[in-house]
Scaffold this motif. Structure first.
Motif, PDB file in Angstrom:
ATOM      1  N   MET A  93      33.182  12.329 -36.677  1.00  0.00           N
ATOM      2  CA  MET A  93      32.983  13.392 -35.730  1.00  0.00           C
ATOM      3  C   MET A  93      31.776  13.058 -34.860  1.00  0.00           C
ATOM      4  O   MET A  93      30.775  12.538 -35.341  1.00  0.00           O
ATOM      5  CB  MET A  93      32.735  14.705 -36.468  1.00  0.00           C
ATOM      6  N   GLU A  94      31.887  13.390 -33.585  1.00  0.00           N
ATOM      7  CA  GLU A  94      30.796  13.120 -32.661  1.00  0.00           C
ATOM      8  C   GLU A  94      29.587  13.980 -32.995  1.00  0.00           C
ATOM      9  O   GLU A  94      29.718  15.157 -33.291  1.00  0.00           O
ATOM     10  CB  GLU A  94      31.237  13.399 -31.223  1.00  0.00           C
ATOM     11  N   GLN A  95      28.410  13.371 -32.959  1.00  0.00           N
ATOM     12  CA  GLN A  95      27.163  14.067 -33.267  1.00  0.00           C
ATOM     13  C   GLN A  95      26.603  14.714 -32.002  1.00  0.00           C
ATOM     14  O   GLN A  95      25.530  14.338 -31.533  1.00  0.00           O
ATOM     15  CB  GLN A  95      26.160  13.092 -33.882  1.00  0.00           C
ATOM     16  N   LEU A  96      27.313  15.682 -31.457  1.00  0.00           N
ATOM     17  CA  LEU A  96      26.865  16.370 -30.252  1.00  0.00           C
ATOM     18  C   LEU A  96      25.838  17.437 -30.617  1.00  0.00           C
ATOM     19  O   LEU A  96      25.755  17.878 -31.759  1.00  0.00           O
ATOM     20  CB  LEU A  96      28.048  17.030 -29.548  1.00  0.00           C
ATOM     21  N   SER A  97      25.087  17.891 -29.619  1.00  0.00           N
ATOM     22  CA  SER A  97      24.149  18.990 -29.854  1.00  0.00           C
ATOM     23  C   SER A  97      24.770  20.314 -29.435  1.00  0.00           C
ATOM     24  O   SER A  97      24.220  21.374 -29.717  1.00  0.00           O
ATOM     25  CB  SER A  97      22.842  18.754 -29.102  1.00  0.00           C
ATOM     26  N   GLU A  98      25.926  20.250 -28.760  1.00  0.00           N
ATOM     27  CA  GLU A  98      26.595  21.480 -28.342  1.00  0.00           C
ATOM     28  C   GLU A  98      28.112  21.315 -28.420  1.00  0.00           C
ATOM     29  O   GLU A  98      28.651  20.268 -28.061  1.00  0.00           O
ATOM     30  CB  GLU A  98      26.182  21.842 -26.913  1.00  0.00           C
ATOM     31  N   TYR A  99      28.772  22.374 -28.890  1.00  0.00           N
ATOM     32  CA  TYR A  99      30.229  22.392 -29.036  1.00  0.00           C
ATOM     33  C   TYR A  99      30.755  23.712 -28.494  1.00  0.00           C
ATOM     34  O   TYR A  99      30.032  24.709 -28.433  1.00  0.00           O
ATOM     35  CB  TYR A  99      30.637  22.300 -30.516  1.00  0.00           C
ATOM     36  N   LEU A 100      32.027  23.726 -28.153  1.00  0.00           N
ATOM     37  CA  LEU A 100      32.719  24.954 -27.755  1.00  0.00           C
ATOM     38  C   LEU A 100      33.811  25.211 -28.781  1.00  0.00           C
ATOM     39  O   LEU A 100      34.620  24.323 -29.066  1.00  0.00           O
ATOM     40  CB  LEU A 100      33.341  24.804 -26.358  1.00  0.00           C
ATOM     41  N   MET A 101      33.828  26.411 -29.363  1.00  0.00           N
ATOM     42  CA  MET A 101      34.856  26.781 -30.335  1.00  0.00           C
ATOM     43  C   MET A 101      35.678  27.920 -29.750  1.00  0.00           C
ATOM     44  O   MET A 101      35.127  28.922 -29.303  1.00  0.00           O
ATOM     45  CB  MET A 101      34.215  27.221 -31.655  1.00  0.00           C
TER      46      MET A 101
ATOM     47  N   GLN B 252      20.339  22.558 -32.903  1.00  0.00           N
ATOM     48  CA  GLN B 252      19.006  22.210 -32.407  1.00  0.00           C
ATOM     49  C   GLN B 252      18.289  21.208 -33.307  1.00  0.00           C
ATOM     50  O   GLN B 252      17.369  20.540 -32.867  1.00  0.00           O
ATOM     51  CB  GLN B 252      18.141  23.480 -32.263  1.00  0.00           C
ATOM     52  N   ASP B 253      18.685  21.127 -34.573  1.00  0.00           N
ATOM     53  CA  ASP B 253      18.082  20.166 -35.492  1.00  0.00           C
ATOM     54  C   ASP B 253      19.053  18.997 -35.654  1.00  0.00           C
ATOM     55  O   ASP B 253      20.119  19.150 -36.248  1.00  0.00           O
ATOM     56  CB  ASP B 253      17.816  20.819 -36.845  1.00  0.00           C
ATOM     57  N   PRO B 254      18.725  17.818 -35.127  1.00  0.00           N
ATOM     58  CA  PRO B 254      19.647  16.683 -35.179  1.00  0.00           C
ATOM     59  C   PRO B 254      20.021  16.243 -36.592  1.00  0.00           C
ATOM     60  O   PRO B 254      21.043  15.610 -36.800  1.00  0.00           O
ATOM     61  CB  PRO B 254      18.922  15.562 -34.437  1.00  0.00           C
ATOM     62  N   SER B 255      19.199  16.603 -37.603  1.00  0.00           N
ATOM     63  CA  SER B 255      19.514  16.194 -38.972  1.00  0.00           C
ATOM     64  C   SER B 255      20.528  17.118 -39.655  1.00  0.00           C
ATOM     65  O   SER B 255      21.028  16.801 -40.728  1.00  0.00           O
ATOM     66  CB  SER B 255      18.238  16.136 -39.818  1.00  0.00           C
ATOM     67  N   LEU B 256      20.865  18.248 -39.027  1.00  0.00           N
ATOM     68  CA  LEU B 256      21.819  19.179 -39.627  1.00  0.00           C
ATOM     69  C   LEU B 256      23.215  18.553 -39.646  1.00  0.00           C
ATOM     70  O   LEU B 256      23.706  18.077 -38.616  1.00  0.00           O
ATOM     71  CB  LEU B 256      21.851  20.496 -38.846  1.00  0.00           C
ATOM     72  N   ASP B 257      23.830  18.540 -40.819  1.00  0.00           N
ATOM     73  CA  ASP B 257      25.169  17.986 -40.967  1.00  0.00           C
ATOM     74  C   ASP B 257      26.130  18.751 -40.058  1.00  0.00           C
ATOM     75  O   ASP B 257      26.185  19.993 -40.109  1.00  0.00           O
ATOM     76  CB  ASP B 257      25.616  18.102 -42.435  1.00  0.00           C
ATOM     77  N   ARG B 258      26.887  18.043 -39.226  1.00  0.00           N
ATOM     78  CA  ARG B 258      27.779  18.695 -38.259  1.00  0.00           C
ATOM     79  C   ARG B 258      28.926  19.444 -38.937  1.00  0.00           C
ATOM     80  O   ARG B 258      29.341  20.495 -38.467  1.00  0.00           O
ATOM     81  CB  ARG B 258      28.326  17.688 -37.246  1.00  0.00           C
ATOM     82  N   VAL B 259      29.445  18.928 -40.046  1.00  0.00           N
ATOM     83  CA  VAL B 259      30.508  19.646 -40.767  1.00  0.00           C
ATOM     84  C   VAL B 259      29.961  20.978 -41.273  1.00  0.00           C
ATOM     85  O   VAL B 259      30.607  22.020 -41.139  1.00  0.00           O
ATOM     86  CB  VAL B 259      31.079  18.798 -41.929  1.00  0.00           C
ATOM     87  N   LEU B 260      28.748  20.982 -41.815  1.00  0.00           N
ATOM     88  CA  LEU B 260      28.120  22.211 -42.290  1.00  0.00           C
ATOM     89  C   LEU B 260      27.925  23.186 -41.133  1.00  0.00           C
ATOM     90  O   LEU B 260      28.231  24.377 -41.245  1.00  0.00           O
ATOM     91  CB  LEU B 260      26.783  21.889 -42.965  1.00  0.00           C
ATOM     92  N   ALA B 261      27.445  22.695 -39.999  1.00  0.00           N
ATOM     93  CA  ALA B 261      27.215  23.546 -38.825  1.00  0.00           C
ATOM     94  C   ALA B 261      28.523  24.155 -38.322  1.00  0.00           C
ATOM     95  O   ALA B 261      28.597  25.357 -38.054  1.00  0.00           O
ATOM     96  CB  ALA B 261      26.548  22.735 -37.710  1.00  0.00           C
ATOM     97  N   LEU B 262      29.574  23.335 -38.213  1.00  0.00           N
ATOM     98  CA  LEU B 262      30.848  23.845 -37.698  1.00  0.00           C
ATOM     99  C   LEU B 262      31.522  24.790 -38.689  1.00  0.00           C
ATOM    100  O   LEU B 262      32.113  25.797 -38.284  1.00  0.00           O
ATOM    101  CB  LEU B 262      31.769  22.686 -37.330  1.00  0.00           C
ATOM    102  N   CYS B 263      31.416  24.508 -39.984  1.00  0.00           N
ATOM    103  CA  CYS B 263      31.975  25.426 -40.986  1.00  0.00           C
ATOM    104  C   CYS B 263      31.253  26.766 -40.942  1.00  0.00           C
ATOM    105  O   CYS B 263      31.875  27.824 -41.058  1.00  0.00           O
ATOM    106  CB  CYS B 263      31.900  24.820 -42.385  1.00  0.00           C
TER     107      CYS B 263
END
Length: 194
Positions: free
Chosen positions: A1-9, A172-183
């Motif tokens: 998954m792309e490590q973007l800083s912003e997503y649209l859901m 905002q925190d680049p170390s935050l796991d993206r799967v965790l953020a999106l879930c």
């Protein structure tokens, strides 16, 4: 998954499931896709790389059957834990509050930014329950969740105004796991009213 800083859901409601499509902010190619069964006894969701479901990115699952303060374990593509989240039922009486725990154990607290919007949304929901004979149209309240760890912004999820449910997810925190953020973002929509 792309490590973007912003997503649209974007959410699409169907009779049996809620569908979530996650793209870059400009709405380009699908980065993640999920479906959540409505009225399930034990909430569970799988995050896929697209609507064709060729590759699992991760997902979340409730530890127990329906519970207002349930904890949801989040796993990555290999089934290994990437964190967890739970709703703080007591704090959520006034303003919805969630606790997001990362794999390393760091805990982030997410709250609705506006107490006024939180109270107005609750009032609207109570009106719908108290006066069921008069159809109360759903009002797409704009809400904004800010997740903060030690005074620093980590994640924000903002529902945009409109007929369709659309959310801007900012990491905002680049170390935050993206799967965790999106879930967590999907969970805010799918589990918020519980």
């Amino acid at each position: 998954m792309e490590q973007l800083s912003e997503y649209l859901m974007t959410q699409k409601i169907t009779p049996l499931v809620n569908r979530y499509v996650i793209t870059p902010p400009d709405g380009g190619e699908v980065l993640a896709f999920a479906e959540q069964k409505r009225l399930a006894l034990k909430d569970e969701l799988t995050l896929w790389n697209g609507e064709d479901r060729t590759r699992k990115l991760g997902g979340f699952k409730a530890r127990q059957v329906i519970d207002f303060g349930a904890t949801y374990d989040v796993t990555g593509p290999d089934g290994e834990s990437v964190g967890a989240f739970r709703k703080d039922a007591k704090a959520s009486l006034v303003r919805s509050t969630w606790h997001l725990t990362e794999r390393a154990g760091a805990t982030t607290v997410g709250k609705e930014r506006s107490v006024g919007v939180a109270l107005a949304r609750r009032g609207w929901e109570v009106l719908d329950l108290v006066v069921p004979v008069i159809p109360v149209p759903p009002v797409p309240f704009v809400y904004h969740f800010d997740f903060v760890r030690e005074g620093q912004p980590v994640l924000s999820v903002e529902r945009k105004w409109g007929i369709r449910d659309r959310y801007v997810i900012r990491v905002q925190d680049p170390s935050l796991d993206r799967v965790l953020a999106l879930c967590m973002a999907v969970g805010l929509d799918a589990l918020q009213s519980r």
